[in-house]
Write an enzyme that holds these catalytic residues in place. Structure first.
Site, PDB file in Angstrom:
ATOM      1  N   GLY A  10       0.864  -1.183   0.000  1.00  0.00           N
ATOM      2  CA  GLY A  10       0.000   0.000   0.000  1.00  0.00           C
ATOM      3  C   GLY A  10       0.896   1.227   0.000  1.00  0.00           C
ATOM      4  O   GLY A  10       1.659   1.445   0.951  1.00  0.00           O
ATOM      5  N   ASP A  34       2.182  -1.468  -4.582  1.00  0.00           N
ATOM      6  CA  ASP A  34       0.773  -1.071  -4.702  1.00  0.00           C
ATOM      7  C   ASP A  34       0.205  -1.751  -5.941  1.00  0.00           C
ATOM      8  O   ASP A  34       0.952  -2.143  -6.834  1.00  0.00           O
ATOM      9  CB  ASP A  34       0.640   0.457  -4.820  1.00  0.00           C
ATOM     10  CG  ASP A  34      -0.712   0.965  -4.327  1.00  0.00           C
ATOM     11  OD1 ASP A  34      -0.763   1.569  -3.245  1.00  0.00           O
ATOM     12  OD2 ASP A  34      -1.730   0.740  -5.030  1.00  0.00           O
ATOM     13  N   ARG A  83     -11.351   5.683   5.315  1.00  0.00           N
ATOM     14  CA  ARG A  83     -12.716   6.193   5.544  1.00  0.00           C
ATOM     15  C   ARG A  83     -12.981   7.495   4.812  1.00  0.00           C
ATOM     16  O   ARG A  83     -12.089   8.290   4.599  1.00  0.00           O
ATOM     17  CB  ARG A  83     -12.905   6.468   7.046  1.00  0.00           C
ATOM     18  CG  ARG A  83     -13.164   5.252   7.834  1.00  0.00           C
ATOM     19  CD  ARG A  83     -13.728   5.619   9.172  1.00  0.00           C
ATOM     20  NE  ARG A  83     -12.726   6.091  10.116  1.00  0.00           N
ATOM     21  CZ  ARG A  83     -13.033   6.607  11.300  1.00  0.00           C
ATOM     22  NH1 ARG A  83     -14.298   6.740  11.650  1.00  0.00           N
ATOM     23  NH2 ARG A  83     -12.082   6.976  12.138  1.00  0.00           N
ATOM     24  N   ILE A 119      -1.874  -1.940   9.463  1.00  0.00           N
ATOM     25  CA  ILE A 119      -2.469  -0.625   9.744  1.00  0.00           C
ATOM     26  C   ILE A 119      -3.878  -0.518   9.143  1.00  0.00           C
ATOM     27  O   ILE A 119      -4.703   0.248   9.621  1.00  0.00           O
ATOM     28  CB  ILE A 119      -1.569   0.514   9.214  1.00  0.00           C
ATOM     29  CG1 ILE A 119      -0.147   0.393   9.787  1.00  0.00           C
ATOM     30  CG2 ILE A 119      -2.153   1.880   9.551  1.00  0.00           C
ATOM     31  CD1 ILE A 119       0.805   1.507   9.381  1.00  0.00           C
ATOM     32  N   SER A 120      -4.157  -1.294   8.099  1.00  0.00           N
ATOM     33  CA  SER A 120      -5.458  -1.198   7.420  1.00  0.00           C
ATOM     34  C   SER A 120      -6.598  -1.408   8.413  1.00  0.00           C
ATOM     35  O   SER A 120      -6.491  -2.210   9.339  1.00  0.00           O
ATOM     36  CB  SER A 120      -5.547  -2.257   6.320  1.00  0.00           C
ATOM     37  OG  SER A 120      -4.381  -2.265   5.532  1.00  0.00           O
ATOM     38  N   ASN A 121      -7.694  -0.712   8.177  1.00  0.00           N
ATOM     39  CA  ASN A 121      -8.877  -0.808   9.045  1.00  0.00           C
ATOM     40  C   ASN A 121      -9.959  -1.721   8.467  1.00  0.00           C
ATOM     41  O   ASN A 121      -9.997  -1.904   7.261  1.00  0.00           O
ATOM     42  CB  ASN A 121      -9.487   0.595   9.208  1.00  0.00           C
ATOM     43  CG  ASN A 121      -8.890   1.340  10.384  1.00  0.00           C
ATOM     44  OD1 ASN A 121      -8.656   0.749  11.431  1.00  0.00           O
ATOM     45  ND2 ASN A 121      -8.665   2.638  10.212  1.00  0.00           N
ATOM     46  N   ARG A 152      -2.852  10.716  20.406  1.00  0.00           N
ATOM     47  CA  ARG A 152      -3.959  11.687  20.304  1.00  0.00           C
ATOM     48  C   ARG A 152      -4.400  12.126  21.700  1.00  0.00           C
ATOM     49  O   ARG A 152      -4.601  13.311  21.958  1.00  0.00           O
ATOM     50  CB  ARG A 152      -5.123  11.041  19.548  1.00  0.00           C
ATOM     51  CG  ARG A 152      -4.843  10.944  18.060  1.00  0.00           C
ATOM     52  CD  ARG A 152      -5.859  10.106  17.325  1.00  0.00           C
ATOM     53  NE  ARG A 152      -5.726  10.292  15.882  1.00  0.00           N
ATOM     54  CZ  ARG A 152      -6.232   9.475  14.969  1.00  0.00           C
ATOM     55  NH1 ARG A 152      -6.914   8.393  15.351  1.00  0.00           N
ATOM     56  NH2 ARG A 152      -6.070   9.719  13.694  1.00  0.00           N
ATOM     57  N   HIS A 176      -9.503  -0.810  18.262  1.00  0.00           N
ATOM     58  CA  HIS A 176      -9.320   0.503  17.617  1.00  0.00           C
ATOM     59  C   HIS A 176     -10.657   0.961  17.032  1.00  0.00           C
ATOM     60  O   HIS A 176     -10.857   1.020  15.830  1.00  0.00           O
ATOM     61  CB  HIS A 176      -8.267   0.390  16.521  1.00  0.00           C
ATOM     62  CG  HIS A 176      -7.974   1.688  15.835  1.00  0.00           C
ATOM     63  ND1 HIS A 176      -7.554   2.806  16.505  1.00  0.00           N
ATOM     64  CD2 HIS A 176      -8.052   2.042  14.517  1.00  0.00           C
ATOM     65  CE1 HIS A 176      -7.369   3.795  15.629  1.00  0.00           C
ATOM     66  NE2 HIS A 176      -7.678   3.360  14.430  1.00  0.00           N
TER      67      HIS A 176
HETATM   68  P1  A3D Z   1      -4.840   5.408   0.843  1.00  0.00           P
HETATM   69  O1  A3D Z   1      -4.107   6.688   0.678  1.00  0.00           O
HETATM   70  O2  A3D Z   1      -6.136   5.235   0.119  1.00  0.00           O
HETATM   71  O3  A3D Z   1      -3.843   4.222   0.436  1.00  0.00           O
HETATM   72  C1  A3D Z   1      -4.241   2.913   0.351  1.00  0.00           C
HETATM   73  C2  A3D Z   1      -3.486   2.285  -0.801  1.00  0.00           C
HETATM   74  O4  A3D Z   1      -3.810   0.891  -0.846  1.00  0.00           O
HETATM   75  C3  A3D Z   1      -3.837   2.869  -2.170  1.00  0.00           C
HETATM   76  O5  A3D Z   1      -2.677   3.377  -2.801  1.00  0.00           O
HETATM   77  C4  A3D Z   1      -4.407   1.681  -2.932  1.00  0.00           C
HETATM   78  O6  A3D Z   1      -4.098   1.680  -4.320  1.00  0.00           O
HETATM   79  C5  A3D Z   1      -3.736   0.526  -2.212  1.00  0.00           C
HETATM   80  N1  A3D Z   1      -4.360  -0.774  -2.453  1.00  0.00           N
HETATM   81  C6  A3D Z   1      -5.667  -1.051  -2.656  1.00  0.00           C
HETATM   82  N2  A3D Z   1      -5.822  -2.368  -2.880  1.00  0.00           N
HETATM   83  C7  A3D Z   1      -4.591  -2.926  -2.819  1.00  0.00           C
HETATM   84  C8  A3D Z   1      -4.091  -4.245  -2.964  1.00  0.00           C
HETATM   85  N3  A3D Z   1      -4.909  -5.273  -3.220  1.00  0.00           N
HETATM   86  N4  A3D Z   1      -2.775  -4.442  -2.822  1.00  0.00           N
HETATM   87  C9  A3D Z   1      -1.947  -3.412  -2.569  1.00  0.00           C
HETATM   88  N5  A3D Z   1      -2.350  -2.149  -2.413  1.00  0.00           N
HETATM   89  C10 A3D Z   1      -3.661  -1.908  -2.550  1.00  0.00           C
HETATM   90  O7  A3D Z   1      -5.139   5.123   2.396  1.00  0.00           O
HETATM   91  P2  A3D Z   1      -4.247   5.518   3.661  1.00  0.00           P
HETATM   92  O8  A3D Z   1      -2.817   5.250   3.367  1.00  0.00           O
HETATM   93  O9  A3D Z   1      -4.661   6.854   4.148  1.00  0.00           O
HETATM   94  O10 A3D Z   1      -4.824   4.451   4.720  1.00  0.00           O
HETATM   95  C11 A3D Z   1      -4.553   3.083   4.543  1.00  0.00           C
HETATM   96  C12 A3D Z   1      -5.355   2.233   5.522  1.00  0.00           C
HETATM   97  O11 A3D Z   1      -4.984   2.557   6.858  1.00  0.00           O
HETATM   98  C13 A3D Z   1      -6.886   2.425   5.464  1.00  0.00           C
HETATM   99  O12 A3D Z   1      -7.532   1.175   5.565  1.00  0.00           O
HETATM  100  C14 A3D Z   1      -7.172   3.277   6.677  1.00  0.00           C
HETATM  101  O13 A3D Z   1      -8.493   3.096   7.166  1.00  0.00           O
HETATM  102  C15 A3D Z   1      -6.159   2.747   7.645  1.00  0.00           C
HETATM  103  N6  A3D Z   1      -5.840   3.614   8.762  1.00  0.00           N
HETATM  104  C16 A3D Z   1      -5.605   3.024   9.962  1.00  0.00           C
HETATM  105  C17 A3D Z   1      -5.304   3.769  11.055  1.00  0.00           C
HETATM  106  C18 A3D Z   1      -5.056   3.117  12.370  1.00  0.00           C
HETATM  107  O14 A3D Z   1      -4.768   3.781  13.337  1.00  0.00           O
HETATM  108  C19 A3D Z   1      -5.155   1.676  12.493  1.00  0.00           C
HETATM  109  C20 A3D Z   1      -5.218   5.171  10.958  1.00  0.00           C
HETATM  110  C21 A3D Z   1      -5.447   5.756   9.718  1.00  0.00           C
HETATM  111  C22 A3D Z   1      -5.754   4.961   8.624  1.00  0.00           C
END
Ligand code: A3D
Length: 317
Positions: A10, A34, A83, A119-121, A152, A176
């Site tokens: 990711g 990715d 989200r 980290i994914s939700n 936080r 979480h």
């Molecule tokens: P974002 O910027 O959308 O990045 C996610 C990436 O995942 C994108 O570049 C997608 O192309 C890629 N992706 C989608 N499907 C696949 C796949 N099959 N294989 C590989 N890559 C893929 O999101 P983000 O970086 O802001 O957040 C990533 C995740 O972290 C989300 O699920 C959020 O909900 C989660 N998150 C968790 C927390 C915690 O504290 C646990 C906090 C903030 C965000």
């Protein structure tokens, strides 16, 4: 000593900030993976081109091939949807479970000796899936959430008391979700209980009201950022929190950090992941620290974990 290698599954917002933090620390060489073609390659090239000006020297590779994560010491999974306003973390479960399944299989096949930080939700469900599909030992699969939630909490306490955030220490346990458990009793400013300082400032009754507001804001802090950004969720603070875990593992720091770890009897929970304080070092989650919870804390912890259990029990694994 061979250079360490981190793979990011990711390369979105969190992946992008993480790689910049890692480069600044020269923590390890990085592979950015990715499914989007061009994005990981573009970010990798951009960081490499930043290196001469920044004075850091790590190798960053962008890829769409899972084979390139081979030999990773640490894999960090951020793949999946983030989200949007009006969504709960749980709303992401169907899509992100599908993504996590493919990521976990690829990690098992290409980086069988790696530590994994998820980290994914929804975090507690995703880390469970990752653990079950990889089949890795429990010390090598963990979720990042507690460091962020505790940070936080600490940030809001520091803002309220107008003291340096460096001196504020807080702990958030449980799942979480919006029912996470910020531990008021353990919150302190270099050893001085936060409640003592709030009571001095406001008197006992108002102090409790102020603390309740801080706790509420902590629980909904992720949603507050989503509401402001409108296009995604927090990324600086999650990437920075993941960095604390990555450094603890790769530098064998034995840090005491709240981590989403598999509980096998600790805190009265068996077979589920939840956020608890752990010693984190070269062997991943090296120890789970069991705290004495009072009745109120216990009730909140159990409620939070029961939400995790309900989600996990609904999964077909
Ligand atoms: P974002 O910027 O959308 O990045 C996610 C990436 O995942 C994108 O570049 C997608 O192309 C890629 N992706 C989608 N499907 C696949 C796949 N099959 N294989 C590989 N890559 C893929 O999101 P983000 O970086 O802001 O957040 C990533 C995740 O972290 C989300 O699920 C959020 O909900 C989660 N998150 C968790 C927390 C915690 O504290 C646990 C906090 C903030 C965000």
């Amino acid at each position: 000593m061979a250079r360490k290698k981190i793979a990011l599954i990711g390369s979105g917002q969190i992946g992008g900030v993480f790689v910049q933090l890692a480069a600044a620390r020269e923590l390890a060489d990085i592979v950015l993976f990715d499914i989007l073609e061009g994005v990981p390659q573009g970010k990798a090239l951009d960081i490499m081109e930043a290196s001469p000006a920044a004075g850091h020297d790590i190798h960053v590779q962008g890829t769409n091939r899972y084979e390139d994560i081979e030999g990773s010491d640490l894999v960090i999974v951020t793949a999946g949807l983030a989200r949007k306003p009006g969504m709960s973390r749980d709303d992401l479960v169907t899509t992100n479970s599908r993504i996590m399944r493919s990521a976990a299989v690829a990690i098992r096949e290409n980086a069988p000796d790696a530590h994994v930080i998820v980290i994914s939700n929804p975090l507690d469900v995703m880390v469970t899936l990752c653990h079950r599909i990889t089949g890795f030992p429990k010390n090598r699969v963990m979720g990042m959430a507690g460091i962020l939630d505790s940070a936080r909490f600490a940030a809001f306490v520091a803002m309220e008391l107008q003291v340096s955030v460096k001196d504020v220490h807080t702990l958030v346990l449980g799942g979480h979700g919006d029912d996470m458990v910020p531990l008021i009793r353990y919150a302190n400013v270099n050893g001085i209980p936060v409640m003592y300082l709030l009571e001095k400032k406001y008197g006992a009754e108002k102090a409790m009201e102020v603390m309740s507001e801080i706790v509420k804001r902590t629980r909904y802090a992720g949603g507050e950022i989503v509401g402001l950004l409108k296009t995604g969720s927090a990324f600086y603070s999650p990437a920075t929190s993941a960095m604390a875990m990555a450094e603890a593992i790769l530098k064998d720091q034995k840090r005491v950090l709240p981590v989403c770890a598999l509980l096998e009897g600790e805190y009265g929970v068996n077979g589920y992941f939840a956020g608890v304080p752990c010693v984190v070092g070269a062997n991943g989650v090296e120890q789970i620290i069991e705290l004495e919870l009072n009745r109120e804390e216990r009730t909140m912890f159990d409620e939070s974990v029961s939400h995790v259990k309900a989600m996990v029990d609904n999964l077909s694994l």
